[in-house]
Each structure stands twice: as C-alpha cells, then as structure tokens.
Design a protein around this motif. Structure first.
Motif, PDB file in Angstrom:
ATOM      1  N   SER A 108       0.833  -1.199   0.000  1.00 18.84           N
ATOM      2  CA  SER A 108       0.000   0.000   0.000  1.00 18.84           C
ATOM      3  C   SER A 108       0.873   1.256   0.000  1.00 18.84           C
ATOM      4  O   SER A 108       1.525   1.580   0.996  1.00 18.84           O
ATOM      5  N   LEU A 109       0.879   1.957  -1.123  1.00 14.83           N
ATOM      6  CA  LEU A 109       1.703   3.161  -1.245  1.00 14.83           C
ATOM      7  C   LEU A 109       1.079   4.342  -0.525  1.00 14.83           C
ATOM      8  O   LEU A 109      -0.141   4.434  -0.387  1.00 14.83           O
ATOM      9  N   LYS A 110       1.919   5.248  -0.095  1.00 17.48           N
ATOM     10  CA  LYS A 110       1.418   6.475   0.498  1.00 17.48           C
ATOM     11  C   LYS A 110       0.776   7.342  -0.581  1.00 17.48           C
ATOM     12  O   LYS A 110       1.108   7.257  -1.758  1.00 17.48           O
ATOM     13  N   ASP A 111      -0.142   8.191  -0.169  1.00 17.55           N
ATOM     14  CA  ASP A 111      -0.790   9.094  -1.113  1.00 17.55           C
ATOM     15  C   ASP A 111       0.211  10.092  -1.677  1.00 17.55           C
ATOM     16  O   ASP A 111       1.147  10.511  -0.986  1.00 17.55           O
ATOM     17  N   MET A 112      -0.020  10.464  -2.909  1.00 14.33           N
ATOM     18  CA  MET A 112       0.799  11.482  -3.558  1.00 14.33           C
ATOM     19  C   MET A 112       0.250  12.871  -3.239  1.00 14.33           C
ATOM     20  O   MET A 112      -0.960  13.067  -3.141  1.00 14.33           O
ATOM     21  N   SER A 113       1.136  13.832  -3.079  1.00 20.74           N
ATOM     22  CA  SER A 113       0.735  15.233  -2.964  1.00 20.74           C
ATOM     23  C   SER A 113       1.802  16.100  -3.601  1.00 20.74           C
ATOM     24  O   SER A 113       2.904  16.233  -3.081  1.00 20.74           O
ATOM     25  N   LEU A 114       1.473  16.666  -4.757  1.00 19.44           N
ATOM     26  CA  LEU A 114       2.403  17.547  -5.469  1.00 19.44           C
ATOM     27  C   LEU A 114       1.926  18.999  -5.414  1.00 19.44           C
ATOM     28  O   LEU A 114       2.246  19.789  -6.289  1.00 19.44           O
ATOM     29  N   ALA A 115       1.170  19.323  -4.376  1.00 12.51           N
ATOM     30  CA  ALA A 115       0.642  20.685  -4.253  1.00 12.51           C
ATOM     31  C   ALA A 115       1.755  21.728  -4.238  1.00 12.51           C
ATOM     32  O   ALA A 115       1.574  22.850  -4.716  1.00 12.51           O
ATOM     33  N   GLY A 116       2.921  21.348  -3.691  1.00 15.17           N
ATOM     34  CA  GLY A 116       4.028  22.295  -3.627  1.00 15.17           C
ATOM     35  C   GLY A 116       4.876  22.335  -4.882  1.00 15.17           C
ATOM     36  O   GLY A 116       5.896  23.043  -4.916  1.00 15.17           O
TER      37      GLY A 116
END
Length: 240
Positions: free
Chosen positions: A214-222
């Motif tokens: 189970s991969l961690k969620d992606m967040s490319l907001a920055g």
C-alpha cells in the motif's frame, strides 16, 4: 505560458457540485458503464446530460471515463454509450482500450479522445503514437520523473496536451494495470471492479501487521509551478 487547469473527480452528484464550487476547471466522471469506478454512483441515463449542463453553465468542462477494456460482445452497448456521451455535450472521453478509441473516432469524430494513464505513455515515441491515433490529450504514466515529462513536452510542443496526477492514492502497479485483484478475487481493475487487495495487511513475524503493497498518497501541491514549467497542461486529482 497558459495557466495549468485543475481536473477533479466526480463519483456522484455531491462530488460533482463540490468540485465545481471549489474551483475545478474540469471534472471527470463515469457514465452508465465501461469506467474504472463501477462501484461509484456515476451518471447513467439522463443524469449525464444534467451533469454536463450544470458544469457548462458554470464554465467547467466534463471528461467522461470510458477507461476499461471491453469484449466483442460489448461493442453495441459501448456504441450506445458513446452516442449518449456525444449527445450530452461532454468535452472528451478518457480511453484505455485502443479498440474503444477507434470506435469513438468512427462513430463520434467530433468527440475529443484523451489517452488514459493505463495506456502507459512514458516516452516521446509513445506520445507521438497517441497523437497519430487522434488523441488530443495524454494522461501520462504515473511513474515518470520530472525530467521525463519535460522531455516529452519538449519533443511534442503544444501539439498534444499533457496531463499528470498530482494528488491522491497511487496504485501499486504500473499506471494502474494491476491484475492482483483479478487473480485473487476475479475482480479486475481493468474492468472497473478492483477490490484493492494491495490495501490489506500482509506479512508474518515482525511484519505481520504491515502494509508492504500500500503506497502512500501522492501530494504535489508544492510542485505545481514546476509541473507547469515542464509543460503539464492539466493537473489531475486521483478519484479513488
């Protein structure tokens, strides 16, 4: 440089309105069938036309997902679905199956086609192939680095739009083409029925309670400005 667009998921009417009211430039949703979220509320029958009218009245585009693999016996229902999508005024269909893309091109030539991330476009040659097949946008493979994205844009210029995922749960397989659910429970993700077995705990001994798949969620907001500078035209939020 034009402003990068934000594409948000809409599994049902409530999510659709939330996406529109919170600034999405476009939404993607499933119609009556042939989409990778068969368990969602979706927009079958007349509700698709109503959803498109709601979005267009507020300046928001609608992309309809037709991103499952189909069988020969499903050709006629698929053609009816395509006709319904075209008549609704939707702005594009997102496709994985190249047979579906060919049928869409034949029966609804004015309906733009977007290449799903499940087509695994990860190179300049792949992007050129999608353009030659008549796609107007590519949802790039999720495994690409920034340098690889930039190289594809440099080679293609503005001849085809590039879209990347920027937020949400990631599939443990390459661009969502996993067969684990199909093998364990005969629920294929490529048919819209993934049971997400990768989210379950596996292991033994000290790892008995671990979640190795189970991969961690992606967040490319920055990193949105960087993505725009690489040539990304649309930032996509995962709809899991």
């Amino acid at each position: 440089m034009s402003r990068m667009r934000l594409l948000a998921p809409a599994g049902g009417r409530e999510q659709l309105e939330a996406a529109v009211k919170n600034g999405a430039d476009a939404v993607y949703l499933g119609a009556g069938g042939f989409n990778a979220r068969a368990g969602a509320e979706n927009f079958g029958g007349g509700s698709l036309r109503e959803a498109v009218a709601y979005c267009h009245g507020r300046g928001v585009k609608v992309h309809v997902t037709l991103n499952t693999l189909i069988t020969d016996r499903e050709t006629l229902p698929l053609l009816r679905q395509l006709q319904e999508i075209a008549e609704s005024g939707a702005d594009a269909v997102i496709v994985q199956d190249l047979g579906v893309a060919a049928l869409a091109r034949q029966c609804c030539p004015a309906l733009p086609r977007h290449a799903s991330t499940q087509l695994s476009v990860h190179s300049l040659k792949g992007a050129q192939a999608m353009k030659d097949l008549g796609f107007s946008c590519i949802v790039l493979a999720r495994e690409l680095t920034g340098a690889e994205i930039a190289a594809i844009h440099e080679g293609m210029g503005d001849s085809i739009a590039l879209e990347t995922f920027v937020h949400g749960a990631l599939c443990m397989s390459l661009s969502g083409q996993c067969y684990l659910s199909a093998m364990l429970g005969e629920r294929s993700g490529n048919r819209g029925m993934c049971a997400q077995p990768c989210r379950l705990p596996y292991g033994f001994g000290d790892l008995a309670d671990g979640y190795p798949l189970s991969l961690k969620d992606m967040s490319l907001a920055g990193h949105l400005r960087e993505l725009q500078e690489m040539g990304v035209a649309s930032a996509k939020i995962e709809g899991r």
